[in-house]
Motif scaffolding. Structure first.
Motif, short mmCIF file in Angstrom:
data_model
loop_
_atom_site.label_atom_id
_atom_site.label_comp_id
_atom_site.label_asym_id
_atom_site.label_seq_id
_atom_site.Cartn_x
_atom_site.Cartn_y
_atom_site.Cartn_z
N LEU A 163 -11.80 4.83 -3.86
CA LEU A 163 -11.47 3.70 -2.95
C LEU A 163 -11.22 2.47 -3.67
O LEU A 163 -10.03 1.81 -3.54
CB LEU A 163 -12.68 3.39 -2.01
CG LEU A 163 -12.75 2.22 -1.13
CD1 LEU A 163 -11.59 2.39 -0.21
CD2 LEU A 163 -14.02 1.90 -0.55
N ALA A 170 -7.19 1.32 -2.63
CA ALA A 170 -6.83 0.18 -1.82
C ALA A 170 -5.77 -0.82 -2.54
O ALA A 170 -4.72 -1.20 -1.78
CB ALA A 170 -7.96 -0.49 -1.50
N SER A 217 -11.65 -2.74 3.17
CA SER A 217 -11.97 -2.13 1.85
C SER A 217 -13.78 -2.53 1.86
O SER A 217 -14.43 -1.57 1.63
CB SER A 217 -11.41 -2.67 0.55
OG SER A 217 -10.16 -2.29 0.54
N ALA A 263 -15.27 -0.06 4.36
CA ALA A 263 -15.25 1.35 4.08
C ALA A 263 -16.55 1.29 2.75
O ALA A 263 -17.01 2.18 2.75
CB ALA A 263 -13.95 1.80 3.37
#
Length: 241
Positions: free
Chosen positions: A20, A24, A64, A67
Motif C-alpha cells: 500500500l 498509492a 490511503s 485503507a
C-alpha cells in the motif's frame, strides 16, 4: 514503548502495508508521467509538483488513510487477538499508541514518496520528451515543507479513521466513513466550510488564501494531536472491543 513499536513494525512487515505504501504514490507518479508526455508546452517545477501533491491530498491521501487504518486494525480484529494482547503485562495505552505512531509515520513516508516519485516521473518524461522539460528551479525545501504540512493537517482525519477502525471489529464502519468523507470532500471541494472538514484539511495547504491554510493546519494538526491522544486513552479504557 519501544518494544511494543518493534512488535507492531514486525506485524506490519508481514502484512500488505508495504504494498500500500508503495502503490498509492506510484499510481500518481504513473499518471503524472503519461500526462506530461501528452503536454505540448513545458510547465514550471512548482506547478507540476503542486499538481501531483494536490491529487495526493485531494483523493489518494484520504483513501490511503482509510485503507491503512483498516489494515492495522484488522491485524488484531481478524484473528481476535485483542484479548491476548490486552492480557499482556503492558500498559494498554501503549498498544494503541504504537498503532497510532505507525500509521502517522507510514502516512508521512507515503507523502514523501509521492513527492519523490513525482520528481522521478517528471524527470523521466522530460528525458523522453525534452519539449516538456520543466522550467525554473526545483525548490526541494519548499516541496518538503508542503508535504510536512499536509501530514500535520491530516492528523485529525487519521485520528477519526483510526479510532473507528479500532473501535469496531468489522472493517465496514471505517471503510464507509473513509469513502463517505472522501466523497463529500470531492463534491464540496469549493465550499468555504471545507476548511473545517477533516478530509479537506490536507488539500487546503494548497489554498491561495492564507487564512484557509493556516486554519486547516491549526485544526488538523492541533486538534488532530489531541484527538489521537483522546482516541488512545478511550480505547485503552474499554473492556470489550
Amino acid at each position: 514503548m519501544l518494544a511494543v513499536l518493534s512488535v507492531e513494525l514486525r506485524k506490519l512487515n508481514r502484512s500488505l502495508a508495504a504494498v500500500l505504501v508503495l502503490a498509492a504514490p506510484s499510481l500518481i507518479g504513473i499518471f503524472t508521467f503519461f500526462a506530461l508526455l501528452r503536454n505540448k508546452h513545458p510547465s514550471s517545477w512548482e506547478t507540476l509538483l503542486q499538481t501531483s501533491t494536490g491529487i495526493w491530498a485531494f483523493f489518494m491521501l484520504p483513501m490511503s488513510v482509510t485503507a491503512l487504518t483498516a489494515l492495522v486494525a484488522q491485524m488484531e480484529h481478524g484473528p481476535r487477538a485483542w484479548d491476548h494482547l490486552r492480557a499482556l503485562p503492558v500498559a494498554r495505552w501503549k498498544l494503541y499508541a504504537a498503532k497510532a505512531v505507525c500509521v502517522v509515520v507510514l502516512v508521512a513516508i507515503m507523502t514523501a514518496l509521492n513527492a519523490l516519485i513525482a520528481w522521478a516521473a517528471i524527470s523521466g518524461a522530460a528525458a523522453l520528451k525534452p519539449a516538456v522539460a520543466p522550467t525554473g528551479t526545483l525548490d526541494v525545501a519548499k516541496a518538503l515543507l508542503l508535504s510536512g504540512k499536509m501530514v500535520a493537517a491530516a492528523l485529525l482525519m487519521i485520528a477519526i479513521q483510526l479510532w473507528t477502525a479500532l473501535r469496531f471489529s468489522s472493517f465496514v464502519p471505517a471503510l464507509a466513513l473513509g469513502i463517505g468523507g472522501t466523497f463529500f470532500s470531492v463534491v464540496a471541494t469549493s465550499a468555504k466550510q471545507g476548511v473545517f472538514f477533516p478530509w479537506q484539511m490536507p488539500v487546503n495547504m494548497l489554498a491561495r488564501d492564507a487564512w484557509r491554510s493556516e486554519t486547516a493546519l491549526a485544526l488538523g494538526g492541533g486538534l488532530g494531536a489531541l484527538a489521537l491522544i483522546a482516541a488512545v486513552l478511550h480505547l485503552a479504557r474499554r473492556e470489550v472491543l
